[in-house]
Write a protein that holds these residues in place. Sequence first.
Motif, PDB file in Angstrom:
ATOM      1  N   ASN A  42      17.310 -38.739   7.763  1.00  0.00           N
ATOM      2  CA  ASN A  42      18.122 -38.909   8.972  1.00  0.00           C
ATOM      3  C   ASN A  42      17.836 -37.829  10.000  1.00  0.00           C
ATOM      4  N   GLY A  45      15.310 -39.191  12.472  1.00  0.00           N
ATOM      5  CA  GLY A  45      15.610 -40.503  13.042  1.00  0.00           C
ATOM      6  C   GLY A  45      15.616 -41.615  12.013  1.00  0.00           C
ATOM      7  N   ARG A  93      15.820 -30.321  18.519  1.00  0.00           N
ATOM      8  CA  ARG A  93      16.684 -30.194  17.344  1.00  0.00           C
ATOM      9  C   ARG A  93      16.621 -28.773  16.776  1.00  0.00           C
TER      10      ARG A  93
END
Length: 137
Positions: A42, A45, A93
Amino acid sequence: MSPALALALAGALVVLAVVAAIAIRVREGRRRAGGHLRFDPNDAGAVDLGARATLVQFSTETCSRCPQVRRLLSSYAADDDALVHVDIDLTRRPDLSARYRVLQTPTTFIVDATGAVRARFHGVPQPRALTEALAAV
């Protein structure tokens, strides 16, 4: 402090810096154990992990060596249908750098089908070491 002592101190610092730089360069690109890390799909993506292994590359937008690593890992994934290459941009991220203990880019993980990190590489992976790590999965 005398000029001779100051000059000797400066010379010693230069030698120490050169030795440290050489030690870092020698270690770069070599295989390291993955530890007890588990990769969560996850975080990329919700990608599907490869049947044999997944090559997870952590990069940034300003990384000068990341395109070279991307080409290398993509070629490995193109040659083997059981491999998947995933590129994660830490610029978007930054939380993942702390979670996966990524201190430099590029960093590459070899993740098995269960999500366990089996090996990690800092810098540009040496092709021989990458091939051996994949054979061990």
